[in-house]
Design a protein around this motif. Structure first.
Motif, PDB file in Angstrom:
ATOM      1  N   MET A 103       0.911  -1.148   0.207  1.00 53.32           N
ATOM      2  CA  MET A 103      -0.064  -0.061  -0.114  1.00 53.32           C
ATOM      3  C   MET A 103       0.965   1.229   0.099  1.00 53.32           C
ATOM      4  SD  MET A 103      -2.452   1.391   3.024  1.00 53.32           S
ATOM      5  CE  MET A 103      -4.314   0.683   2.414  1.00 53.32           C
ATOM      6  N   PRO A 104       0.589   2.286  -0.968  1.00 53.29           N
ATOM      7  CA  PRO A 104       1.658   3.299  -0.901  1.00 53.29           C
ATOM      8  C   PRO A 104       1.284   4.279   0.158  1.00 53.29           C
ATOM      9  CG  PRO A 104      -0.271   3.506  -2.532  1.00 53.29           C
ATOM     10  CD  PRO A 104      -0.302   2.084  -2.009  1.00 53.29           C
ATOM     11  N   LYS A 105       2.392   4.865   0.721  1.00 64.38           N
ATOM     12  CA  LYS A 105       2.282   5.835   1.840  1.00 64.38           C
ATOM     13  C   LYS A 105       1.745   7.292   1.443  1.00 64.38           C
ATOM     14  CE  LYS A 105       4.803   7.294   5.919  1.00 64.38           C
ATOM     15  NZ  LYS A 105       6.042   7.254   6.677  1.00 64.38           N
ATOM     16  N   VAL A 106       0.650   7.766   2.077  1.00 64.54           N
ATOM     17  CA  VAL A 106       0.335   9.184   1.695  1.00 64.54           C
ATOM     18  C   VAL A 106       0.610  10.160   2.572  1.00 64.54           C
ATOM     19  CG1 VAL A 106      -1.796  10.249   1.243  1.00 64.54           C
ATOM     20  CG2 VAL A 106      -1.766   8.096   0.437  1.00 64.54           C
ATOM     21  N   THR A 107       1.089  11.165   2.145  1.00 65.78           N
ATOM     22  CA  THR A 107       1.363  12.299   3.173  1.00 65.78           C
ATOM     23  C   THR A 107       0.529  13.317   3.050  1.00 65.78           C
ATOM     24  OG1 THR A 107       3.624  11.714   3.141  1.00 65.78           O
ATOM     25  CG2 THR A 107       3.386  13.682   4.084  1.00 65.78           C
ATOM     26  N   LEU A 108       0.153  14.050   3.910  1.00 60.40           N
ATOM     27  CA  LEU A 108      -0.912  15.119   3.856  1.00 60.40           C
ATOM     28  C   LEU A 108      -0.248  16.425   4.677  1.00 60.40           C
ATOM     29  CD1 LEU A 108      -4.128  13.529   5.052  1.00 60.40           C
ATOM     30  CD2 LEU A 108      -3.561  14.162   2.426  1.00 60.40           C
ATOM     31  N   ASP A 109      -0.442  17.415   3.913  1.00 51.42           N
ATOM     32  CA  ASP A 109       0.266  18.476   4.500  1.00 51.42           C
ATOM     33  C   ASP A 109      -0.900  19.350   5.226  1.00 51.42           C
ATOM     34  OD1 ASP A 109       1.889  20.790   5.268  1.00 51.42           O
ATOM     35  OD2 ASP A 109       1.955  21.440   3.452  1.00 51.42           O
ATOM     36  N   MET A 110      -1.329  19.297   6.436  1.00 54.06           N
ATOM     37  CA  MET A 110      -2.281  19.861   7.160  1.00 54.06           C
ATOM     38  C   MET A 110      -1.960  20.153   8.460  1.00 54.06           C
ATOM     39  SD  MET A 110      -5.222  16.936   6.499  1.00 54.06           S
ATOM     40  CE  MET A 110      -6.725  18.065   7.144  1.00 54.06           C
ATOM     41  N   SER A 111      -2.367  21.501   8.822  1.00 52.06           N
ATOM     42  CA  SER A 111      -2.307  21.955  10.093  1.00 52.06           C
ATOM     43  C   SER A 111      -2.727  21.428  11.319  1.00 52.06           C
ATOM     44  CB  SER A 111      -2.330  23.465  10.101  1.00 52.06           C
ATOM     45  OG  SER A 111      -3.881  23.766  10.166  1.00 52.06           O
ATOM     46  N   MET A 112      -2.512  21.380  12.617  1.00 53.42           N
ATOM     47  CA  MET A 112      -3.052  20.803  13.610  1.00 53.42           C
ATOM     48  C   MET A 112      -4.614  21.468  13.628  1.00 53.42           C
ATOM     49  SD  MET A 112      -2.928  18.782  16.046  1.00 53.42           S
ATOM     50  CE  MET A 112      -1.059  18.488  16.508  1.00 53.42           C
ATOM     51  N   GLU A 113      -4.756  22.655  13.390  1.00 53.66           N
ATOM     52  CA  GLU A 113      -6.234  23.092  13.303  1.00 53.66           C
ATOM     53  C   GLU A 113      -7.033  22.714  12.307  1.00 53.66           C
ATOM     54  OE1 GLU A 113      -9.059  25.341  15.305  1.00 53.66           O
ATOM     55  OE2 GLU A 113      -6.631  25.348  15.718  1.00 53.66           O
ATOM     56  N   GLU A 114      -6.374  22.260  11.254  1.00 55.53           N
ATOM     57  CA  GLU A 114      -7.296  21.507   9.949  1.00 55.53           C
ATOM     58  C   GLU A 114      -7.635  20.222  10.624  1.00 55.53           C
ATOM     59  OE1 GLU A 114      -5.704  23.621   6.061  1.00 55.53           O
ATOM     60  OE2 GLU A 114      -4.322  22.479   7.082  1.00 55.53           O
ATOM     61  N   ILE A 115      -6.497  19.470  11.227  1.00 55.19           N
ATOM     62  CA  ILE A 115      -6.877  18.074  11.650  1.00 55.19           C
ATOM     63  C   ILE A 115      -8.130  18.250  12.723  1.00 55.19           C
ATOM     64  CG2 ILE A 115      -6.047  15.981  12.702  1.00 55.19           C
ATOM     65  CD1 ILE A 115      -3.503  16.870  11.110  1.00 55.19           C
ATOM     66  N   LYS A 116      -7.887  19.033  13.505  1.00 59.89           N
ATOM     67  CA  LYS A 116      -8.910  19.270  14.655  1.00 59.89           C
ATOM     68  C   LYS A 116     -10.360  19.579  14.174  1.00 59.89           C
ATOM     69  CE  LYS A 116      -9.029  22.684  17.409  1.00 59.89           C
ATOM     70  NZ  LYS A 116      -8.763  23.918  18.350  1.00 59.89           N
TER      71      LYS A 116
END
Length: 64
Positions: free
Chosen positions: A1-14
Protein backbone atom coordinates in the motif's frame (compact mmCIF):
# COMPACT_ATOMS: atom_id res chain seq x y z
CA UNK A 1 0.00 0.00 0.00
CA UNK A 2 1.49 3.38 -0.93
CA UNK A 3 2.20 5.84 1.83
CA UNK A 4 0.20 9.06 1.61
CA UNK A 5 1.48 12.25 3.20
CA UNK A 6 -0.87 15.12 3.94
CA UNK A 7 0.21 18.66 4.55
CA UNK A 8 -2.36 19.77 7.12
CA UNK A 9 -2.12 22.00 10.12
CA UNK A 10 -3.15 20.82 13.56
CA UNK A 11 -6.10 23.21 13.37
CA UNK A 12 -7.29 21.63 10.11
CA UNK A 13 -7.03 18.15 11.59
CA UNK A 14 -8.92 19.26 14.68
CA UNK A 15 -11.69 20.74 12.51
CA UNK A 16 -12.02 17.44 10.64
CA UNK A 17 -12.06 15.36 13.81
CA UNK A 18 -14.78 17.51 15.36
CA UNK A 19 -16.99 16.77 12.34
CA UNK A 20 -17.12 13.08 13.29
CA UNK A 21 -20.32 11.69 14.76
CA UNK A 22 -20.17 11.42 18.56
CA UNK A 23 -19.76 7.63 18.62
CA UNK A 24 -16.83 7.72 16.18
CA UNK A 25 -15.26 10.62 18.06
CA UNK A 26 -15.40 8.64 21.31
CA UNK A 27 -13.86 5.63 19.56
CA UNK A 28 -11.05 7.83 18.25
CA UNK A 29 -10.46 9.31 21.71
CA UNK A 30 -10.23 5.80 23.18
CA UNK A 31 -7.74 4.82 20.48
CA UNK A 32 -5.60 7.89 21.20
CA UNK A 33 -5.75 7.15 24.91
CA UNK A 34 -4.58 3.57 24.41
CA UNK A 35 -1.74 4.74 22.17
CA UNK A 36 -0.66 7.38 24.70
CA UNK A 37 -0.66 4.76 27.49
CA UNK A 38 1.45 2.41 25.35
CA UNK A 39 3.98 5.14 24.60
CA UNK A 40 4.16 6.11 28.28
CA UNK A 41 4.72 2.50 29.37
CA UNK A 42 7.39 1.94 26.70
CA UNK A 43 9.19 5.09 27.80
CA UNK A 44 9.06 3.98 31.41
CA UNK A 45 10.25 0.47 30.53
CA UNK A 46 13.28 1.85 28.69
CA UNK A 47 14.66 3.18 31.97
CA UNK A 48 14.86 -0.37 33.32
CA UNK A 49 16.98 -1.57 30.43
CA UNK A 50 19.55 1.18 30.95
CA UNK A 51 20.70 -0.63 34.11
CA UNK A 52 21.91 -3.53 31.95
CA UNK A 53 24.36 -1.19 30.24
CA UNK A 54 26.10 -0.27 33.49
CA UNK A 55 29.58 -1.58 34.29
CA UNK A 56 29.44 -4.91 36.14
CA UNK A 57 26.05 -5.87 34.72
CA UNK A 58 27.60 -8.11 32.07
CA UNK A 59 26.43 -11.21 33.94
CA UNK A 60 23.46 -11.20 31.57
CA UNK A 61 25.83 -11.81 28.67
CA UNK A 62 27.60 -14.80 30.30
CA UNK A 63 27.22 -18.10 28.50
CA UNK A 64 26.11 -21.12 30.51
Amino acid sequence: MPKVTLDMSMEEIKDLVFQLPPRELLTLVDTFDERAETIAMMTLAETGFREWLEEGEDIYDAEA
